[in-house]
Design an enzyme around this catalytic site. Structure first.
Site, short mmCIF file in Angstrom:
data_model
loop_
_atom_site.label_atom_id
_atom_site.label_comp_id
_atom_site.label_asym_id
_atom_site.label_seq_id
_atom_site.Cartn_x
_atom_site.Cartn_y
_atom_site.Cartn_z
CG ASP A 89 -9.37 6.21 -0.76
OD1 ASP A 89 -9.73 7.30 -1.25
OD2 ASP A 89 -10.01 5.15 -0.92
NE ARG A 90 -7.36 4.55 5.85
CZ ARG A 90 -8.20 4.86 6.82
NH1 ARG A 90 -8.06 6.00 7.44
NH2 ARG A 90 -9.17 4.05 7.17
CG HIS A 113 -3.32 3.84 1.78
ND1 HIS A 113 -4.63 3.89 1.34
CD2 HIS A 113 -3.17 2.61 2.35
CE1 HIS A 113 -5.24 2.77 1.64
NE2 HIS A 113 -4.38 1.96 2.24
CG HIS A 164 -6.01 -5.73 2.98
ND1 HIS A 164 -6.75 -4.62 2.68
CD2 HIS A 164 -6.90 -6.63 3.49
CE1 HIS A 164 -8.02 -4.84 2.98
NE2 HIS A 164 -8.14 -6.05 3.48
CG ASN A 177 -9.37 -2.53 0.63
OD1 ASN A 177 -8.14 -2.57 0.59
ND2 ASN A 177 -10.01 -1.92 1.62
CG HIS A 178 -8.64 2.04 0.19
ND1 HIS A 178 -9.33 3.11 0.73
CD2 HIS A 178 -8.41 1.19 1.21
CE1 HIS A 178 -9.49 2.92 2.02
NE2 HIS A 178 -8.94 1.76 2.35
CG ASP A 205 -1.76 -1.18 1.44
OD1 ASP A 205 -1.31 -2.29 1.10
OD2 ASP A 205 -2.88 -1.01 1.95
CG ASP A 216 -5.52 -0.37 -0.44
OD1 ASP A 216 -6.37 -0.67 -1.29
OD2 ASP A 216 -5.68 -0.58 0.77
NE ARG A 260 -8.76 -5.83 6.48
CZ ARG A 260 -7.87 -4.84 6.46
NH1 ARG A 260 -8.29 -3.59 6.36
NH2 ARG A 260 -6.58 -5.09 6.53
CG HIS A 266 -4.86 -5.04 -1.66
ND1 HIS A 266 -3.82 -4.17 -1.44
CD2 HIS A 266 -5.83 -4.71 -0.76
CE1 HIS A 266 -4.15 -3.34 -0.45
NE2 HIS A 266 -5.36 -3.65 -0.02
#
Length: 491
Positions: free
Chosen positions: A266-267, A236, A419, A295-296, A234, A263, A392, A344
């Site tokens: 995001d964030r 991010h 992840h 998943n993002h 990730d 990923d 989750r 991922h």
């Protein structure tokens, strides 16, 4: 009998006092952002006094901070079962449901808070924002049901877009060709917090969609004995840490291939810069620069965790729609020399899934709530054998025995997945058969973790781990573009 009752009352009072002490200890760990220890001591407090709604509510918030939305949802629900007047419980449960894309359930809880506190401006704001999302989702579903829905690409006229004279940034060559010179200029331009011209951004997106759409859901590559590949987890939206990876490990090239394991966005608040850089290298080196979906790279996550807001702030809503289309074509897994499988999230909710099943997945869509596509993006390993409900709230957790059976059935040696944030940047579990790599150091500017990437050589496929620390970045905080509900819910 009275003496026995008194003794029981004393023990209960002692347990309650001890539980309060543990709660305060947990609160201190929470303030220090050590959420794992906070969860540990909230759990001990719950064991001593399982009838205190606040303990569940506090642990729910700690679970939210560690992205264990399923556990957070369960704790918030338990808190409300104990005390239906515990307002924070409704907030926690609503935030958990928002994170899981269950907007109608979240709206119901915000509605409850507004009824109880009609003069609470914060509650009203949350209710209105959530209501807006529910209506928007209903509208999107209605549009999606129209079989004649056109691609954003069909409505673009890139050739007629003019690049103004005052724009001094990088431009693609004639015909939209990506070059190494352009990539270096673009990375420098982004480093200075400047925006790539929208025409160039659209050119990249249209071309990368074409490239990705021709790939299989399971990409299969072979490394020669003398070749190596770098696998990153990730990122991010942490653009300056991405630049540091290239500084430490060299720019991508035909002799320095990379695989980025989902990923990307995001964030972190430089997600646009990260993804355009990665897409640019995919176009420059289509056969030795690889990207897998996380998943993002999905609409629900992008709506809540910042990427949609960032694209709209830096460009337009139309461009986000095109990003969404492109993300749907990202492959889901990659095999290396037929012995290492990279994805991922992780393995599957049921036994018996084969590589051929992965090849057959129709990935050009938003991921479903269950099934192999969902699992590849969302699942996590666990220490115990068997499977359990996901922390989750999506997919499952799978044990060493599940990994062993999957590898044996598919004649693989081990899996590499991402992840999950790991304090050392990587983790080896399941007797060496499940490796996690995470490449966003000091995740969200608060976790204090290292980042890592992996080298794999064709000669032996033995993973070599390389760790790195976070580097400074401009003063734009993580989640700056996130949905206001997530920002407020995490306070």
């Amino acid at each position: 009998m009275a003496g026995a009752a008194d003794c029981g009352s004393v023990k209960m009072a002692e347990a309650e006092r001890s539980a309060e002490t543990l709660k305060e200890k947990a609160n201190n760990y929470f303030k220090e952002k050590d959420y794992e220890n906070a969860i540990k001591y909230y759990s001990e407090a719950v064991e001593l006094n399982p009838d205190n709604a606040i303990y569940y509510g506090n642990r729910s918030l700690a679970y939210l901070r560690t992205e264990c939305y399923g556990y957070a949802l369960a704790d918030a629900t338990l808190a409300l079962e104990l005390d239906k007047n515990y307002i924070k419980g409704y907030y926690r449960r609503a935030t958990s449901n928002m994170a899981l894309g269950k907007f109608k359930a979240a709206l119901k809880d915000y509605e409850t808070v507004v009824k109880v506190r009609p003069n609470d401006k914060d509650a009203k704001l949350k209710y209105q924002e959530c209501s807006k999302i529910v209506k928007q989702k209903a509208f999107e579903r209605a549009i999606a049901s129209d079989e004649l829905k056109r691609s954003v690409v069909d409505s673009l006229d890139i050739e007629s877009m003019t690049i103004e004279d005052e724009y001094l940034g990088p431009k693609l060559e004639e015909g939209g060709k990506i070059t190494l010179k352009f990539m270096k200029e673009m990375m420098g331009w982004f480093k200075d917090q400047k925006k790539l011209h929208r025409k160039c951004a659209y050119q990249i997106l249209v071309q990368v969609k074409e490239v990705l759409s021709k790939l299989p859901s399971l990409v299969e590559i072979t490394l020669k004995e003398t070749e190596k590949i770098t696998i990153c987890g990730d990122t991010h939206g942490q653009y300056y840490d991405l630049l540091n990876i290239f500084e430490l490990n060299g720019l991508p090239s035909e002799t320095n291939p990379y695989l980025f394991n989902g990923d990307f966005v995001d964030r972190g608040s430089f997600s646009v810069e990260v993804i355009l850089t990665l897409f640019g290298f995919k176009l420059l080196f289509p056969d030795c620069f690889y990207l897998l979906r996380g998943n993002h790279e999905t609409d629900n996550m992008n709506q809540m965790y910042g990427f949609e807001g960032e694209v709209k702030a830096k460009y337009t809503a139309q461009m986000f729609e095109l990003f969404s289309e492109v993300f749907q074509w990202l492959p889901l897994a990659q095999s290396i020399n037929g012995k290492v499988l990279v994805m991922h999230g992780g393995l599957f909710s049921e036994d018996g899934v084969t590589l051929d099943d992965i090849r057959k997945i129709n990935r050009n869509r938003q991921p479903p709530d269950s099934g192999p596509m969902c699992d590849l993006l969302w699942s996590d390993p666990q220490a115990l054998d068997g499977r359990s409900v996901s922390k989750r709230g999506v997919s499952c957790q799978f044990g060493p025995d599940v990994t062993k059976r999957f590898l044996e059935q598919n004649q693989l040696d081990y899996i590499i997945r991402s992840h999950e944030m790991k304090s050392e940047g990587y983790e080896v579990t399941h007797n060496g058969q499940c490796i996690t790599v995470f490449s966003a150091p000091n995740y969200c500017d608060q976790m204090g973790n290292k980042g890592a990437y992996i080298h794999l050589k064709g000669s032996d496929l033995k993973p070599e781990f390389h760790q790195f620390a976070a580097v400074p970045h401009p003063n734009v905080k993580p989640m700056a573009y996130a949905n206001s509900l997530m920002q407020m819910g995490m306070m």
